[in-house]
Design a protein around this motif. Structure first.
Motif, PDB file in Angstrom:
ATOM      1  N   LEU A 139       4.868  -7.708  13.656  1.00 19.47           N
ATOM      2  CA  LEU A 139       4.858  -8.874  12.769  1.00 19.47           C
ATOM      3  C   LEU A 139       3.888  -8.671  11.603  1.00 19.47           C
ATOM      4  CD1 LEU A 139       4.892 -11.778  15.383  1.00 19.47           C
ATOM      5  CD2 LEU A 139       6.796 -10.983  13.970  1.00 19.47           C
ATOM      6  N   GLU A 140       2.732  -8.102  11.896  1.00 18.75           N
ATOM      7  CA  GLU A 140       1.748  -7.874  10.840  1.00 18.75           C
ATOM      8  C   GLU A 140       2.286  -6.910   9.793  1.00 18.75           C
ATOM      9  OE1 GLU A 140      -2.899  -7.661  11.184  1.00 18.75           O
ATOM     10  OE2 GLU A 140      -2.103  -5.649  11.527  1.00 18.75           O
ATOM     11  N   ALA A 141       2.982  -5.857  10.245  1.00 17.48           N
ATOM     12  CA  ALA A 141       3.569  -4.888   9.319  1.00 17.48           C
ATOM     13  C   ALA A 141       4.582  -5.568   8.399  1.00 17.48           C
ATOM     14  CB  ALA A 141       4.234  -3.757  10.100  1.00 17.48           C
ATOM     15  N   LYS A 142       5.385  -6.467   8.965  1.00 18.63           N
ATOM     16  CA  LYS A 142       6.364  -7.193   8.145  1.00 18.63           C
ATOM     17  C   LYS A 142       5.663  -8.112   7.151  1.00 18.63           C
ATOM     18  CE  LYS A 142      10.656  -9.827   8.467  1.00 18.63           C
ATOM     19  NZ  LYS A 142      11.203  -9.043   7.350  1.00 18.63           N
ATOM     20  N   GLY A 143       4.556  -8.706   7.591  1.00 18.56           N
ATOM     21  CA  GLY A 143       3.793  -9.570   6.691  1.00 18.56           C
ATOM     22  C   GLY A 143       3.272  -8.815   5.483  1.00 18.56           C
ATOM     23  N   PHE A 144       2.781  -7.582   5.702  1.00 20.03           N
ATOM     24  CA  PHE A 144       2.281  -6.776   4.583  1.00 20.03           C
ATOM     25  C   PHE A 144       3.385  -6.491   3.568  1.00 20.03           C
ATOM     26  CE2 PHE A 144      -1.093  -5.063   7.628  1.00 20.03           C
ATOM     27  CZ  PHE A 144      -2.080  -5.855   7.085  1.00 20.03           C
ATOM     28  N   LEU A 145       4.608  -6.311   4.053  1.00 21.95           N
ATOM     29  CA  LEU A 145       5.721  -5.993   3.159  1.00 21.95           C
ATOM     30  C   LEU A 145       6.305  -7.233   2.495  1.00 21.95           C
ATOM     31  CD1 LEU A 145       7.558  -3.264   5.285  1.00 21.95           C
ATOM     32  CD2 LEU A 145       6.045  -2.918   3.329  1.00 21.95           C
ATOM     33  N   ASP A 146       6.255  -8.380   3.182  1.00 25.40           N
ATOM     34  CA  ASP A 146       6.865  -9.605   2.655  1.00 25.40           C
ATOM     35  C   ASP A 146       5.951 -10.383   1.713  1.00 25.40           C
ATOM     36  OD1 ASP A 146       9.060  -8.981   4.121  1.00 25.40           O
ATOM     37  OD2 ASP A 146       8.916 -10.655   5.540  1.00 25.40           O
ATOM     38  N   ALA A 147       4.653 -10.137   1.785  1.00 27.39           N
ATOM     39  CA  ALA A 147       3.717 -10.872   0.926  1.00 27.39           C
ATOM     40  C   ALA A 147       4.023 -10.618  -0.542  1.00 27.39           C
ATOM     41  CB  ALA A 147       2.286 -10.453   1.240  1.00 27.39           C
ATOM     42  N   ASP A 148       3.807 -11.622  -1.363  1.00 35.08           N
ATOM     43  CA  ASP A 148       4.052 -11.461  -2.795  1.00 35.08           C
ATOM     44  C   ASP A 148       3.010 -10.564  -3.447  1.00 35.08           C
ATOM     45  OD1 ASP A 148       6.372 -13.444  -3.446  1.00 35.08           O
ATOM     46  OD2 ASP A 148       5.032 -14.523  -2.103  1.00 35.08           O
ATOM     47  N   ALA A 149       1.835 -10.496  -2.881  1.00 33.47           N
ATOM     48  CA  ALA A 149       0.780  -9.602  -3.381  1.00 33.47           C
ATOM     49  C   ALA A 149      -0.154  -9.266  -2.228  1.00 33.47           C
ATOM     50  CB  ALA A 149      -0.001 -10.248  -4.519  1.00 33.47           C
ATOM     51  N   VAL A 150      -0.670  -8.038  -2.235  1.00 30.00           N
ATOM     52  CA  VAL A 150      -1.622  -7.597  -1.220  1.00 30.00           C
ATOM     53  C   VAL A 150      -2.863  -7.065  -1.917  1.00 30.00           C
ATOM     54  CG1 VAL A 150      -2.081  -5.994   0.676  1.00 30.00           C
ATOM     55  CG2 VAL A 150       0.191  -7.019   0.436  1.00 30.00           C
ATOM     56  N   ILE A 151      -4.004  -7.599  -1.519  1.00 24.51           N
ATOM     57  CA  ILE A 151      -5.296  -7.164  -2.063  1.00 24.51           C
ATOM     58  C   ILE A 151      -6.128  -6.622  -0.911  1.00 24.51           C
ATOM     59  CG2 ILE A 151      -7.404  -7.885  -3.268  1.00 24.51           C
ATOM     60  CD1 ILE A 151      -5.748 -10.195  -4.476  1.00 24.51           C
ATOM     61  N   ALA A 152      -6.738  -5.464  -1.099  1.00 25.80           N
ATOM     62  CA  ALA A 152      -7.588  -4.860  -0.075  1.00 25.80           C
ATOM     63  C   ALA A 152      -9.047  -4.970  -0.483  1.00 25.80           C
ATOM     64  CB  ALA A 152      -7.207  -3.398   0.139  1.00 25.80           C
ATOM     65  N   ASN A 153      -9.928  -4.945   0.520  1.00 25.36           N
ATOM     66  CA  ASN A 153     -11.355  -5.079   0.237  1.00 25.36           C
ATOM     67  C   ASN A 153     -12.032  -3.743  -0.063  1.00 25.36           C
ATOM     68  OD1 ASN A 153     -11.372  -3.915   2.764  1.00 25.36           O
ATOM     69  ND2 ASN A 153     -12.819  -5.355   3.670  1.00 25.36           N
ATOM     70  N   SER A 154     -11.281  -2.638   0.041  1.00 21.63           N
ATOM     71  CA  SER A 154     -11.855  -1.324  -0.230  1.00 21.63           C
ATOM     72  C   SER A 154     -10.744  -0.312  -0.484  1.00 21.63           C
ATOM     73  CB  SER A 154     -12.706  -0.850   0.961  1.00 21.63           C
ATOM     74  OG  SER A 154     -11.877  -0.599   2.084  1.00 21.63           O
ATOM     75  N   LYS A 155     -11.113   0.825  -1.064  1.00 22.57           N
ATOM     76  CA  LYS A 155     -10.141   1.907  -1.279  1.00 22.57           C
ATOM     77  C   LYS A 155      -9.617   2.414   0.061  1.00 22.57           C
ATOM     78  CE  LYS A 155     -12.034   3.575  -5.679  1.00 22.57           C
ATOM     79  NZ  LYS A 155     -12.662   4.730  -6.385  1.00 22.57           N
ATOM     80  N   PHE A 156     -10.496   2.470   1.061  1.00 20.74           N
ATOM     81  CA  PHE A 156     -10.099   2.953   2.379  1.00 20.74           C
ATOM     82  C   PHE A 156      -9.018   2.064   2.984  1.00 20.74           C
ATOM     83  CE2 PHE A 156     -10.729   2.928   7.034  1.00 20.74           C
ATOM     84  CZ  PHE A 156     -10.412   4.256   7.298  1.00 20.74           C
TER      85      PHE A 156
END
Length: 265
Positions: A139-156
């Protein structure tokens, strides 16, 4: 009412599952309230709020979640409780949803922005727990793909999202910190400082083992300071770290502060 909420195109809803300990995710959620200064209407939705630690936080709605208080199988408890958050969030028809936790809700909430601290999949330890966690990982993997935008807190973290989930347009915004709100407790001088919540998956053991590689002269000049907030769920962890430091022969060069009081505003 729904009609008045729907007319507010500046609405921002922040979903953060629990305010129990002070950590990076909690800090980001609270800092997002400052969007009000830019003219946005902001509300945080959460299942758990420790008012003894956080006091009265403005614009926080504590949702009645069915399994609050359950400590076993926390991932599944969070998953089940997330539907209470979803129902509450959908009451506000218009606006943007900012998912600070429970990233899989991006499948249902649009437009949505995920702020990724780290995928939950990679924080689970042990073969049996990893097997149990598989449905949540999907479910989490699908959420990452379905979100309109994804922001990460670091390059890693951005690299992990791109390589493991195939999301290539991840943006990076490092969490900010107001250093004027913090005062040194260790005193003046040179030392190696590691700051994090005292939680096993934060891996303070790696810090101790790396520090132990230094020769004794450097360790005398640069003592190691571990600092962070205390997590009652892992009350054994600081004791474990002290025992490890003793076994590595660095007990006299390492100091820890596990009950820091962090500013909440």
């Amino acid at each position: 009412s729904n009609s008045s909420a729907a007319s507010d195109v500046y609405k921002r809803q922040i979903i953060h599952y629990a305010f129990k300990t002070y950590g990076g995710a909690e800090r980001v959620a609270l800092q997002l309230l400052d969007l009000e200064k830019e003219g946005f209407s902001v509300k945080i939705l959460t299942c758990l709020l420790d008012r003894k630690k956080y006091g009265n936080i403005r614009n926080v709605s504590v949702v009645r979640c069915p399994l609050n208080g359950q400590i076993a199988f926390k991932g599944f408890v969070s998953l089940i409780n997330s539907y209470a958050l979803l129902k509450k969030a959908l009451y506000y028809v218009d606006g943007v949803f900012i998912l600070n936790t429970n990233y899989y809700l991006a499948m249902k909430l649009h437009p949505s922005i995920i702020y990724v601290h780290f995928p939950e999949k990679f924080t689970v330890k042990g073969t049996f727990r990893k097997i149990l966690h598989k449905p949540i990982d999907v479910l989490e993997a699908k959420g990452f793909l379905d979100a309109d935008a994804v922001i990460a807190n670091s390059k890693f973290t951005a690299k992990i999202i791109t390589e493991k989930y195939g999301r290539k347009d991840v943006k990076i915004i490092h969490p900010g910190i107001n250093i004027n709100k913090f005062k040194p407790k260790f005193g003046k001088g040179h030392y190696v400082l590691a700051v994090s919540r005292f939680d096993p998956y934060k891996n303070f053991e790696l810090v101790l083992r790396a520090y132990a590689i230094l020769n004794s002269k450097l360790r005398r000049v640069f003592p190691l300071v571990l600092a962070g907030s205390f997590n009652p769920s892992f009350s054994w962890y600081p004791r474990f770290l002290k025992k490890l430091a003793r076994s590595l022969g660095i007990e006299n060069n390492a100091v820890s502060y596990t009950h820091l009081t962090l500013p909440t505003n």
